[in-house]
Design a protein around this motif. Structure first.
Motif, mmCIF file in Angstrom:
data_model
loop_
_atom_site.group_PDB
_atom_site.id
_atom_site.type_symbol
_atom_site.label_atom_id
_atom_site.label_comp_id
_atom_site.label_asym_id
_atom_site.label_seq_id
_atom_site.Cartn_x
_atom_site.Cartn_y
_atom_site.Cartn_z
ATOM 1 N N UNK A 1 77.832 21.291 0.144
ATOM 2 C CA UNK A 1 78.394 22.481 -0.475
ATOM 3 C C UNK A 1 77.853 23.486 -0.775
ATOM 4 N N UNK A 2 76.267 23.744 -0.464
ATOM 5 C CA UNK A 2 75.868 25.297 -0.252
ATOM 6 C C UNK A 2 75.916 26.092 0.545
ATOM 7 N N UNK A 3 76.918 26.461 1.338
ATOM 8 C CA UNK A 3 77.133 27.387 2.441
ATOM 9 C C UNK A 3 76.149 28.170 2.344
ATOM 10 N N UNK A 4 75.492 28.567 1.173
ATOM 11 C CA UNK A 4 74.491 30.589 1.943
ATOM 12 C C UNK A 4 73.251 30.007 2.101
ATOM 13 N N UNK A 5 73.416 28.563 1.749
ATOM 14 C CA UNK A 5 72.111 27.480 2.616
ATOM 15 C C UNK A 5 71.978 27.007 3.798
ATOM 16 N N UNK A 6 73.138 27.554 4.503
ATOM 17 C CA UNK A 6 73.028 26.606 6.126
ATOM 18 C C UNK A 6 71.840 26.598 7.012
ATOM 19 N N UNK A 7 72.041 25.796 7.345
ATOM 20 C CA UNK A 7 70.716 25.696 8.244
ATOM 21 C C UNK A 7 70.933 26.599 9.618
ATOM 22 N N UNK A 8 71.897 26.386 9.773
ATOM 23 C CA UNK A 8 72.789 27.365 11.519
ATOM 24 C C UNK A 8 73.044 29.041 10.844
ATOM 25 N N UNK A 9 73.423 29.015 9.821
ATOM 26 C CA UNK A 9 74.247 30.418 9.205
ATOM 27 C C UNK A 9 74.094 32.065 9.941
ATOM 28 N N UNK A 10 75.199 32.465 10.323
ATOM 29 C CA UNK A 10 74.885 33.342 10.970
ATOM 30 C C UNK A 10 75.981 34.157 9.483
ATOM 31 N N UNK A 11 75.524 35.658 9.244
ATOM 32 C CA UNK A 11 75.677 36.522 8.845
ATOM 33 C C UNK A 11 76.661 37.623 9.147
ATOM 34 N N UNK A 12 78.180 37.854 9.595
ATOM 35 C CA UNK A 12 78.222 38.992 10.113
ATOM 36 C C UNK A 12 77.813 40.404 9.482
ATOM 37 N N UNK A 13 77.383 41.083 9.391
ATOM 38 C CA UNK A 13 77.130 43.145 8.674
ATOM 39 C C UNK A 13 75.720 42.427 8.194
ATOM 40 N N UNK A 14 75.234 41.671 8.734
ATOM 41 C CA UNK A 14 73.712 41.147 8.210
ATOM 42 C C UNK A 14 72.959 41.026 9.147
ATOM 43 N N UNK A 15 73.025 39.457 9.845
ATOM 44 C CA UNK A 15 72.147 39.088 11.069
ATOM 45 C C UNK A 15 73.509 39.122 12.362
ATOM 46 N N UNK A 16 74.682 39.650 12.707
ATOM 47 C CA UNK A 16 75.713 40.055 13.520
ATOM 48 C C UNK A 16 76.487 40.985 12.792
ATOM 49 N N UNK A 17 76.309 41.579 14.033
ATOM 50 C CA UNK A 17 78.162 42.853 13.890
ATOM 51 C C UNK A 17 79.104 42.224 13.228
ATOM 52 N N UNK A 18 79.241 43.420 12.286
ATOM 53 C CA UNK A 18 80.457 42.643 10.726
ATOM 54 C C UNK A 18 81.697 43.280 11.395
ATOM 55 N N UNK A 19 82.022 44.091 9.885
ATOM 56 C CA UNK A 19 83.007 44.248 9.864
ATOM 57 C C UNK A 19 83.746 46.520 9.989
ATOM 58 N N UNK A 20 83.054 46.755 9.937
ATOM 59 C CA UNK A 20 82.617 48.232 9.880
ATOM 60 C C UNK A 20 83.768 49.063 10.811
ATOM 61 N N UNK A 21 84.026 48.142 11.765
ATOM 62 C CA UNK A 21 85.271 48.009 12.976
ATOM 63 C C UNK A 21 86.336 48.020 13.055
ATOM 64 N N UNK A 22 86.926 47.882 13.912
ATOM 65 C CA UNK A 22 87.877 47.394 14.282
ATOM 66 C C UNK A 22 88.627 45.987 14.793
ATOM 67 N N UNK A 23 87.362 45.366 15.122
ATOM 68 C CA UNK A 23 87.671 44.129 15.257
ATOM 69 C C UNK A 23 85.929 43.086 14.298
ATOM 70 N N UNK A 24 86.375 41.947 14.272
ATOM 71 C CA UNK A 24 85.019 40.721 13.311
ATOM 72 C C UNK A 24 85.570 39.947 14.600
ATOM 73 N N UNK A 25 84.321 39.060 14.661
ATOM 74 C CA UNK A 25 83.896 38.223 15.148
ATOM 75 C C UNK A 25 83.321 37.055 14.280
ATOM 76 N N UNK A 26 84.592 36.080 13.889
ATOM 77 C CA UNK A 26 83.564 35.147 12.664
ATOM 78 C C UNK A 26 83.893 33.694 13.380
ATOM 79 N N UNK A 27 84.120 32.490 12.489
ATOM 80 C CA UNK A 27 84.460 31.065 12.740
ATOM 81 C C UNK A 27 85.384 30.910 11.872
#
Length: 346
Positions: A107-133
């Protein structure tokens, strides 16, 4: 689609981001969710990202779209997504996690070994659309405005995460301190008031922030620009010291409070960052206190925070800006000219 892109790191906020047309993301993975952004909160972390403070930690590749406090309407889902459907309104936990690594299992989400972080490691939400999961989206109750809720995706959950740790160490009536009643601090103060029976002192350098703190339930206020913080807290606690300090500033000056104000066994929770801890090891040993870091929070904690919001225990002070105004927002925040949270509406 339009997006605000960072092409190079800079300390100059006035023209840091460029509005340009990029391809709209699509759900290429079975667990992907594409969100049409209705509100994206601007955070001090975005300023730090522009300065390059996250480059090494997140492995950033420029250009990229910033924005990690995101909410909106589901526009597309992958084939395996069952939690949400097109047309649902959602707030997005800032981390895209895998769900199968040991950290995720704990339950330690922020320490996920495969974490992607929109806006810091992938494209974020200062846009019209965002890709997440799917693991990142939380459906919003009917009637909740994504524009109003967006800053809770990071600011709110981070403040809540720190407060939740502090509350676990607080007995009714014991003294706690909130340092900085700004974009995060005003959320944290409300959460502390809702979740504990602590005697709360708010510290800030601005009288208007301290007035807000009183309005939100602080029992005492201290202007650190004009008062000696240690002396005032010593007087308020009859020399016993403070049990918990929640520091939403994280500057050298505020990080120095710990050995001078904490009771034995107390904690100084570091939420804001940018400063440095200069204490000798002996100070921590003699005082039996601890500095505790705060890295966002978990998906369940965002759900818990939204429960406080729904009950009216926590509210946000927000102002809204168009995507075209994004550099003005960055500059205003850099100069301390934004009260509460700024929300970009693409």
């Amino acid at each position: 689609m339009r997006a605000a892109r960072l092409h190079e790191y800079t300390d100059e906020m006035d023209d840091a981001l460029t509005i340009e047309d990029v391809d709209r993301p699509s759900a290429t993975d079975p667990n992907h969710v594409v969100v049409e952004i209705e509100g994206a909160g601007w955070c001090q972390t975005d300023n730090h990202a522009i300065e390059g403070m996250w480059e090494e930690r997140m492995g950033q590749t420029l250009p990229m779209t910033l924005g990690h406090e995101n909410a909106g309407t589901v526009a597309e889902t992958g084939d395996d997504v069952t939690l949400v459907s097109e047309g649902d309104t959602v707030v997005c936990h800032p981390a895209m996690t895998c769900g199968i690594c040991r950290a995720c299992r704990l339950g330690q989400d922020m320490h996920c070994e495969n974490l992607a972080f929109p806006g810091l490691s992938t494209d974020g939400g200062f846009a019209e659309y965002l890709l997440t999961n799917e693991r990142a989206v939380i459906p919003l109750p009917e009637g909740v405005d994504p524009k109003e809720i967006a800053p809770h995706a990071d600011a709110g959950i981070t403040a809540y995460h720190a407060v939740k740790k502090a509350v676990g160490e607080l007995n009714p009536g014991e003294p706690a301190v909130v340092v900085g009643v700004g974009g995060l601090g005003h959320i944290g103060l409300q959460a502390l008031r809702a979740m504990s029976a602590a005697e709360i002192t708010a510290i800030d350098v601005k009288d208007e922030a301290l007035t807000l703190a009183t309005d939100l339930g602080a029992h005492h206020t201290v202007n650190s620009r004009t008062e000696d913080v240690a002396e005032r807290l010593d007087a308020l606690t009859d020399g016993a010291g403070v049990q918990q300090v929640i520091d939403f500033v994280g500057a050298d000056e505020t990080l120095d409070y710990a050995p001078n104000v904490l009771a034995g066994g107390g904690d100084h929770h570091v939420v804001g960052y940018g400063g440095h801890i200069h204490e000798p090891a002996q100070a921590l040993v003699d005082g039996d206190f601890a500095y505790r870091g705060t890295l966002v929070g978990t998906y369940p904690e965002l759900q818990e925070l939204l429960s406080l919001v729904a009950r009216g225990e926590v509210s946000l002070r927000t102002s809204r800006y168009a995507l075209e105004d994004i550099n003005d927002v960055a500059a205003k925040l850099e100069h301390g000219e934004i009260e509460g949270r700024a929300v970009i509406v693409p």
